[in-house]
Design a protein around this motif. Sequence first.
Motif, short mmCIF file in Angstrom:
data_model
loop_
_atom_site.label_atom_id
_atom_site.label_comp_id
_atom_site.label_asym_id
_atom_site.label_seq_id
_atom_site.Cartn_x
_atom_site.Cartn_y
_atom_site.Cartn_z
N GLY A 44 -100.55 25.21 -46.46
CA GLY A 44 -101.87 25.67 -46.88
C GLY A 44 -101.88 26.34 -48.23
O GLY A 44 -102.88 26.93 -48.64
N MET A 45 -100.78 26.26 -48.98
CA MET A 45 -100.66 26.98 -50.23
C MET A 45 -101.22 26.21 -51.43
O MET A 45 -101.71 26.81 -52.38
N CYS A 46 -101.13 24.86 -51.39
CA CYS A 46 -101.43 24.11 -52.61
C CYS A 46 -102.79 23.43 -52.62
O CYS A 46 -103.31 23.13 -53.69
N GLY A 47 -103.35 23.15 -51.47
CA GLY A 47 -104.66 22.49 -51.43
C GLY A 47 -104.60 20.99 -51.69
O GLY A 47 -105.64 20.33 -51.75
N CYS B 256 -102.92 20.10 -43.57
CA CYS B 256 -101.64 20.63 -43.09
C CYS B 256 -101.80 21.86 -42.20
O CYS B 256 -100.95 22.12 -41.37
N PHE C 147 -107.95 21.67 -45.16
CA PHE C 147 -106.58 21.41 -45.55
C PHE C 147 -105.88 20.81 -44.33
O PHE C 147 -105.66 21.50 -43.34
N CYS D 271 -103.64 18.55 -49.80
CA CYS D 271 -103.90 17.71 -48.64
C CYS D 271 -105.34 17.75 -48.19
O CYS D 271 -105.66 17.39 -47.06
N MET E 24 -99.04 15.43 -48.93
CA MET E 24 -98.80 16.87 -48.79
C MET E 24 -97.66 17.32 -49.70
O MET E 24 -96.78 16.51 -50.03
N ILE E 25 -97.67 18.59 -50.06
CA ILE E 25 -96.56 19.11 -50.86
C ILE E 25 -95.84 20.22 -50.11
O ILE E 25 -94.68 20.12 -49.78
N ASP E 26 -96.55 21.33 -49.85
CA ASP E 26 -95.88 22.45 -49.18
C ASP E 26 -96.05 22.35 -47.67
O ASP E 26 -95.16 22.73 -46.92
N GLY E 27 -97.22 21.92 -47.23
CA GLY E 27 -97.48 21.83 -45.79
C GLY E 27 -97.84 23.15 -45.15
O GLY E 27 -97.93 23.26 -43.93
S1 FES Z 1 -99.95 20.42 -48.28
FE1 FES Z 1 -100.36 22.08 -49.59
S2 FES Z 1 -102.13 22.90 -48.67
FE2 FES Z 1 -101.63 21.29 -47.34
#
Ligand code: FES
Lengths: 282, 469
Positions: A221-224, A238, A236, A226, A216-219
């Motif tokens: 739902g912003m980056c996709g 997260c 997603f 996960c 995960m990166i942002d956690g």
């Molecule tokens: S960690 Fe970025 S969308 Fe889930």
Amino acid sequence: MFEVVSNEILAENLHKMVLVAPRIAKARKAGQFVMVRLAQGEERIPLTIGDADPAAGTITLFIQAIGASTRKIVSTPVGGFIRDVAGPLGKETHITNWGRVVCVGGGVGTAVLFPLVKALAEAGNEITTIIGGRSERYVILADELGVLSKNLLITTEDGSLGYKGFVTGPLSEMIADPVRAPQAVFAVGPVPMMKAVANLTREPGIETIVSLNPIMIDGTGMCGGCRVQVGTETKFACVDGPEFDAHLVDFDGLSDRLTSYRKEEAARHAAEGCKLAKEVAK
Amino acid sequence: MSNDLSPKERMAIDRVHMPELPADERSTNFEEVNLGLSADQALSEAQRCLQCKTRNCVSGCPVGVSIPEFIDALACDDLPKAAKILRGDNALPAVCGRVCPQETQCEALCVRGKKGDAVAIGYLERYVADWAMLHPDRLLKEAKPEPTGKSVAVVGCGPAGLTAAGELARMGHQVTIFEALHDTGGVLRYGIPEFRLPKEIIDCEVAVLAELGVTIECNVIIGKTLTVAELTEDYDAVFIANGAGLPTMLNIPGENLKGVYAANEFLTRVNLMEAGRREDSATPILQRDEVAVIGGGNTAMDCVRTARRLGAKRAMIIYRRGEAEMPARIEEIKHAKEEGVEFVMLTAPIAIVDTEDGWVSALRCQKMELGPADDSGRRRPQPVAGSEFDIPAGIVINAVGTNANPLLTATAPDLKLNKWGNVVADEEGQTSIPGVFAGGDIVRGGATVILAMGDGKRAAAAIDQYLKR
Ligand code: FES
Ligand SMILES: Cc1cc2nc3c(=O)[nH]c(=O)nc-3n(C[C@H](O)[C@H](O)[C@H](O)COP(=O)(O)OP(=O)(O)OC[C@H]3O[C@@H](n4cnc5c(N)ncnc54)[C@H](O)[C@@H]3O)c2cc1C
Ligand SMILES: Cc1cc2nc3c(=O)[nH]c(=O)nc-3n(C[C@H](O)[C@H](O)[C@H](O)COP(=O)(O)OP(=O)(O)OC[C@H]3O[C@@H](n4cnc5c(N)ncnc54)[C@H](O)[C@@H]3O)c2cc1C
Ligand code: SF4
Ligand code: SF4
């Protein structure tokens, strides 16, 4: 900044860390996690909220030091600070009274499992907890989980504690026994373990929930990053998870995606090893 | 100095060229590409402005910057005055001067553009804003407002939130911004790359807000850490500006292969987490020789130019319409081409393929041809039968767009949404909940920095009215 108020070693490479995070302590529900970044320049990594004390304004994390980021986080002393802790993230666990529930934990998954067992016990379920590790040294939280469970079964691959073998051994025995067969199974651990559990419960149609651990990166739902395949849908983890119906999860895809940065991580370890060696040499 | 050239003299001056880093040099680093005008260039460009009474240019600017007035002050070499005028209308001029699509806004309506080149309003805006950042001591001091005793919570630290916070603080309200990520700026920080918008600019703007007494709390996710209901309880008004951070999936086979990124992930790793940019960044980023980026907007250009800087030998834009239909800014397209980016037009992806090891090996595409115009006035692309072909690629980046992120809205049942999940707000930003306002991408869908700022500004005025009732 989030102050570390305690940092205990529970087993080799496993730390229990308590942090001051009043808002998270108040808002969090079982099954949720936080995104943690130790300091400027460090990674953001997901860690389950193992427990919380809203009155004291603290949250507890169980952290297995397996790589660069987790190792650095666990080396923060009491009184030290973690720069960023954001959460609670993810959906809360759907808790009802199923009746007989088996909770299966492997490795650090046992820590992720702890808040679920607690919530399931509070909802009146009769819980059998099965926890496994490579050997005695890797079995964690046995006492804490024992208090919450009707039965606690331990498995080790080398037989140094409890049953010799994998967690799936005692689980398949229970499933085969009409008196002990569970109505629901929760499994958290390495992907191959969760996959094996899902395969055991699919045929008898036992509701099975797993907690997934993609990168995960942002956690939020912003980056996709996960994303995992669940049935015909891309989810997603997260925000849609991290818990999903085990019988629908594409475990092979998940474990493959977890290796995306293996080369880059190895390079980083090597580089840090070098730096350390140089410092020692001085 | 005065600004009293005759119109004829003004007409005789040619538009400046923005000095740039040479393409071969910049395509290997993250230094800002546009270097900014020299004092002489800025003066000469300012003198090109005809100081029209009709102020056409102003009606092209979504926040109505007093363009002829600030340019006149600049032409008179009165930079403190130019800066004051500019900052009075636009909270983030150093940002807008760099990333606004001027060619379709202010400059599109400039009368000088009718015959020849429009005044380079964006470049001048940047010049004045950069001067102001370097000379804080020479700026006309802002008077500290009387505290009103009212408090406002702002959700999201992107351009909409930052603008609203600044406006509200100047009105004397106590403002707290809650930001989900660990740092400020929203898309300005995690989306738009350093080579277009150096991050110190955001830090500078944020410092201005801090000086005005705005509190910024990072790592607070509204909808998770706190709810909108808790904010309405604790604050006199709320402004929601949480952006449109949810990637749109392509829904084609192979999308979950290793080496496939959504634009937001790729850009966040490099911009917010500094992967590949700083030696000591702990966050990894994949690096491959062949990178295919799907899409034709600013996001796609940012991804492809970033991939090139990370070392891609072939960095490609794959777009299903023609170059004329690409929504990206003309300057971005030009810069990308100079940096060696390949443009594969009239090509639509149909699958991402691997060589059975789970890693992307190619993007399977189909040729398109342009049919009749659709509702948006753009000619609709249609597939050419039997034209499938593979483009070798080790990384595929999906930059087709973003949607409203439901994290906040899912826990605010009284907040009315449209069918795409965007918050419904009127002209002034008022939502279905009294005292709760919204603006920027969460209302408009993916739009522009300046539109988000305009929303922040209008909402701040409406919030001020609301608090005075
Ligand atoms: S960690 Fe970025 S969308 Fe889930
Ligand atoms: C929702 C969620 C909750 C989690 N909760 C906990 C927790 O409570 N306690 C805990 O110790 N860990 C937890 N994890 C896993 C933890 O985030 C990873 O162990 C951590 O990101 C690894 O970072 P690192 O830099 O230390 O190791 P790295 O150097 O990044 O990785 C070391 C090894 O672990 C593998 N790996 C990388 N990322 C993950 C991952 N996300 N999961 C599993 N293996 C990974 C790598 O492939 C590599 O082999 C959780 C993960 C998720 C997604
Ligand atoms: C790669 C890229 C390039 C672009 N290039 C240009 C350009 O050149 N010119 C231009 O004009 N426009 C450009 N845009 C569009 C422009 O950036 C956006 O329209 C603008 O940033 C929207 O501003 P905003 O304040 O509404 O939202 P955002 O900038 O998205 O900021 C929203 C903030 O809210 C935070 N947030 C989200 N959810 C929560 C929550 N639940 N609680 C708390 N905080 C939350 C986010 O982390 C973020 O910081 C680009 C966009 C992208 C993605
Ligand atoms: S804010 Fe943007 S549109 Fe307005 S004058 Fe400046 S560059 Fe032009
Ligand atoms: S329209 Fe062009 S020339 Fe006229 S005032 Fe505006 S910028 Fe100057």
